[in-house]
Design an enzyme around this catalytic site. Sequence first.
Site, PDB file in Angstrom:
ATOM      1  N   ASP A  66      -0.122   4.073   0.944  1.00  0.00           N
ATOM      2  CA  ASP A  66      -0.617   4.982   1.982  1.00  0.00           C
ATOM      3  C   ASP A  66       0.106   4.828   3.314  1.00  0.00           C
ATOM      4  O   ASP A  66       0.016   5.706   4.167  1.00  0.00           O
ATOM      5  CB  ASP A  66      -2.112   4.756   2.217  1.00  0.00           C
ATOM      6  N   SER A  74       0.850  -1.196   0.000  1.00  0.00           N
ATOM      7  CA  SER A  74       0.000   0.000   0.000  1.00  0.00           C
ATOM      8  C   SER A  74       0.879   1.236   0.000  1.00  0.00           C
ATOM      9  O   SER A  74       1.817   1.327   0.797  1.00  0.00           O
ATOM     10  CB  SER A  74      -0.911   0.011   1.233  1.00  0.00           C
ATOM     11  N   GLY A 120      -3.710   9.027   0.257  1.00  0.00           N
ATOM     12  CA  GLY A 120      -3.568   8.619   1.649  1.00  0.00           C
ATOM     13  C   GLY A 120      -4.844   8.204   2.344  1.00  0.00           C
ATOM     14  O   GLY A 120      -4.799   7.696   3.456  1.00  0.00           O
ATOM     15  N   ASN A 173      29.597   3.253   7.846  1.00  0.00           N
ATOM     16  CA  ASN A 173      30.626   2.541   8.614  1.00  0.00           C
ATOM     17  C   ASN A 173      30.895   3.160   9.977  1.00  0.00           C
ATOM     18  O   ASN A 173      31.891   2.831  10.622  1.00  0.00           O
ATOM     19  CB  ASN A 173      31.934   2.507   7.819  1.00  0.00           C
ATOM     20  N   GLN A 232      31.705   2.003  -4.178  1.00  0.00           N
ATOM     21  CA  GLN A 232      32.422   2.694  -3.110  1.00  0.00           C
ATOM     22  C   GLN A 232      31.965   2.164  -1.749  1.00  0.00           C
ATOM     23  O   GLN A 232      31.065   1.356  -1.648  1.00  0.00           O
ATOM     24  CB  GLN A 232      32.193   4.200  -3.207  1.00  0.00           C
ATOM     25  N   GLU A 256      -5.636  13.647   0.616  1.00  0.00           N
ATOM     26  CA  GLU A 256      -6.973  13.494   0.035  1.00  0.00           C
ATOM     27  C   GLU A 256      -8.038  13.234   1.099  1.00  0.00           C
ATOM     28  O   GLU A 256      -9.210  13.496   0.883  1.00  0.00           O
ATOM     29  CB  GLU A 256      -6.975  12.359  -0.993  1.00  0.00           C
ATOM     30  N   GLN A 269      27.907   7.947  -7.052  1.00  0.00           N
ATOM     31  CA  GLN A 269      27.198   7.231  -5.991  1.00  0.00           C
ATOM     32  C   GLN A 269      26.803   8.138  -4.829  1.00  0.00           C
ATOM     33  O   GLN A 269      25.919   7.786  -4.043  1.00  0.00           O
ATOM     34  CB  GLN A 269      28.075   6.092  -5.464  1.00  0.00           C
ATOM     35  N   ILE A 310      28.084   7.682   2.969  1.00  0.00           N
ATOM     36  CA  ILE A 310      27.492   6.653   2.114  1.00  0.00           C
ATOM     37  C   ILE A 310      27.960   5.260   2.522  1.00  0.00           C
ATOM     38  O   ILE A 310      27.292   4.270   2.233  1.00  0.00           O
ATOM     39  CB  ILE A 310      27.820   6.906   0.628  1.00  0.00           C
ATOM     40  N   SER A 311      29.103   5.167   3.212  1.00  0.00           N
ATOM     41  CA  SER A 311      29.661   3.861   3.580  1.00  0.00           C
ATOM     42  C   SER A 311      28.893   3.203   4.713  1.00  0.00           C
ATOM     43  O   SER A 311      28.980   1.990   4.901  1.00  0.00           O
ATOM     44  CB  SER A 311      31.127   4.013   3.992  1.00  0.00           C
TER      45      SER A 311
END
EC number: 2.7.1.11
Length: 941
Positions: free
Chosen positions: A333, A331, A376, A705, A746, A432, A840, A702-703
Amino acid sequence: MPDASLFNGTSFITLFAPNISLFQASIDFYTDRLGFAIKETSNQKLVWLQLEEDSNNVSIQLLLDPEHAASVSQIDQNIRNLTRSLYRKDWRSIQSNIAFKSSSLSKLVKLLKDGGHPVQQSPNEISPFEVYTLDPLGSLIGFSGFKNPFAVNERSLLPKVSEEKAYRTEDDSEKLFTPIRKTIGVMTSGGDSPGMNPFVRAVVRAGIYKGCKVFCIHEGYEGLVRGGEKYIKETQWHDVRGWLVEGGTNIGTARCKEFRERSGRLKACKNMIDMGIDALIVCGGDGSLTGADRFRSEWPSLIEELLQTERISQQQFETYQNLNICGAVGSIDNDMSSTDATIGAFSSLDRICRAIDYIDATANSHSRAFIVEVMGRHCGWLGLLAGLATSADYILIPEKPASSREWQDQMCDIVSKHRARGKRKTIVIVAEGAISNDLSPISCDQVKDVLVNRLGLDTRVTTLGHVQRGGTAVAFDRIYATLQGVEAVNAVLECNADTPSPMIAIKEDQITRVPLVDAVELTQQVAKSIESRNFKRAISLRDSEFVEHMKNFISTNSADHVPPSLPLEKRKKVAIINVGAPAGGMNSAVYSMATYCMSRGHVPYAIHNGFSGLARHESVRSINWLDIEGWGSLGGSEIGTNRTLPNDADIGMIAYFFEKYGFDGLILVGGFEAFISLHQLERARINYPSLRIPLVLIPATISNNVPGTEYSLGSDTCLNSFMEYCDVIKQSAAATRNRVFVVEVQGGNSGYIATHAQLACGAQISYVPEEGISLAQLEMDINSLKESFANDQGKTKSGRLILKSENASKVLTTEVISTIIDDEASGRFDSKTAIPGHVQQGGIPSPMDRVRASRFAIRAVSFIEKHSDKCQAFKNSISFRQTDEITSTAVVLGIHKSQLRFTPIRQLYDFESDVPRRMRKNIFWSNVREISDMLSGRTSL
């Protein structure tokens, strides 16, 4: 009895029993089930057991010895744990075992099952090479048809058939093969949502992997009622290839009035029995899941009626006594209680945020107001999170209604103040199902009329409509839909007639099972609570973060426009700095921190260009509201960032500027460099009193870590950017036919991105630093590719993807691996490399990163408020000592199973981090790797 001999030729094995009951049960097990004979009984506490036809004189010494035996509770717990994981994990990876040889595995399996003993067959139940079971003491006992336990090329255990007899009737085939474990039907129902295809793909492949037949039921309940091979089709492994990247549901969905009647459900029952289906997995909304559970509850009476009307045989009646049902919520929603996220919700949120980001540009150009209607129904989750992620001026959602006069006045007050401070655009989001407190609906046209008539704004209405449902699923939905599909298969295999129908849910970032009936009941109570105007209860039934997001939106939206909520003496000076590589969500964190500070009365400061900018150029600026307007939707770092550490930049100068500006708290946003920086600042407190302030790190890399958290800002943005890149690469590989792309990922020494990207992209193989790359594994993977391409002759979508973390191997680089594959392929297929590099890092942050950045930043400011006075007490102390009370004010703010927690940097640095490798010690994504390999058909050494 099956004959057996121990593989390694050991003369005897000793087993200890804790009491006489288990002692006798073990004797019965080995003699009655396995064919052992009692060789000697020197006393009542010792029995020697030996195989009747064993030339090696292998014996088992069974002792009644409570002192050396495991306790009864430990034995029971061990048996429960292993039994619970019967269809989930290979027992050999959990517990050591005793391995025997048997010339008749089928006879052995029958004896064990007749005795009620759990049996695990490998690699599957159709053609098992090995069989494992548990004795009454919890010992793992194995049997193999091979003389050599490591052989895999022995004669087939199936009867040989001539080529002309390879295709038999259904009756003949049943004689050739052992019965399938289960026959599973999977269907999608109700409104479609992104992520349904990954869910179905996971069910199909996990089911086949576990020895089941899987049928896809097309067109939802309509197809179940109509039946036949047109609507109920057996699905093979390769049939669902490429489904990860496709939106909607490839097996169709439809609403079915006939299924609501008993006559329709009777037809559905007959159709399932005709196809041999005894387990049903449904992905849909609350109505679809309610229908599935009702179908299960009526099943006994339905098959009874079919038998009485002679539409099924007595044998079919006995075979299909029980129906196992499992539900998963598909869903957009996110309106199901008992789960934190539904399949498709975050994909829909992504569509909304992208649309509003585009609308922002034209709204700003013309200084217009835009009313954006989102879906929704009774749930305002989409509207709330879209408002938070896009910094909308106002939102209207069902859970927070107000009187008609109140919401109009409030909206006009906020919008007019924003305009008065120089903001050129206005965004109002309307769910909505938005209502006023008298339950009358609020339409976009009403909102438009208010803005036009009272404020004179040039206003436009945009209804996003079904755009929110379309397109491919985002990484989160692909990953969690896949994990839920695998768990749904486990659920139907483990459930019995007495088990309540489960619903697969996400709670605290973990895949769990909850009673389906209870979840649906709670969901329906939300609508009832709203109808009865019990809005507090309606909000309480939403997921755990809903109320917090609501408060955060209200706080950041009122920044600098209303009187601060704190008295003058409680107001602080709070600084924020970005450290390390850019990551999606950094700007969102700065924006949320600054606006929340303003709403509370604090003075927010931004330290530009990291610690080097502070030490060399005194790059400190107070933050103005209009200057950061729109930052929440920007990628990169607007205040600048670099990898310079405090000790390298001159920590003495840093402390001097902290003293000069009188900072009462510091928020660091960054990755492992920020982690080390926090450690250095905490250590320097003994010499620099100005650093004796609350210090909070918000992980952003992004890692992913950073020790102390399972989620870092930027990792979701990275996953989505990398996923989109891989989708394009895979499309190219498929179009070229017979091509492999080796894509470099990466992440440093962390395999988080590669592991989750494998699941999200459908890559066949991924190599990560935690495992490295062995020549044996590489050889096995190349052989797997050869076999895979050989089986693909004539099939479409035949491209392959291999993901390789940049630090998985120093010798076997991306280029080297590609060259080896190319050479080994001998022209049957070719290999190319693809290195996305800093692509990335992503562009515009994902909605998840934006929303979590807001949550992190506001929690960090609250932490500083709470601990600032505590730090003030010892700030100018001459005899400064690093007590637990003091060290607990320098912390990493992280997510652990969806819960935010503050962990002292000293604890993390000393005990939970691998500093030389820039990694956390605990790897929490290992189970995802196992599932990724399972669904790609890869064998890991």
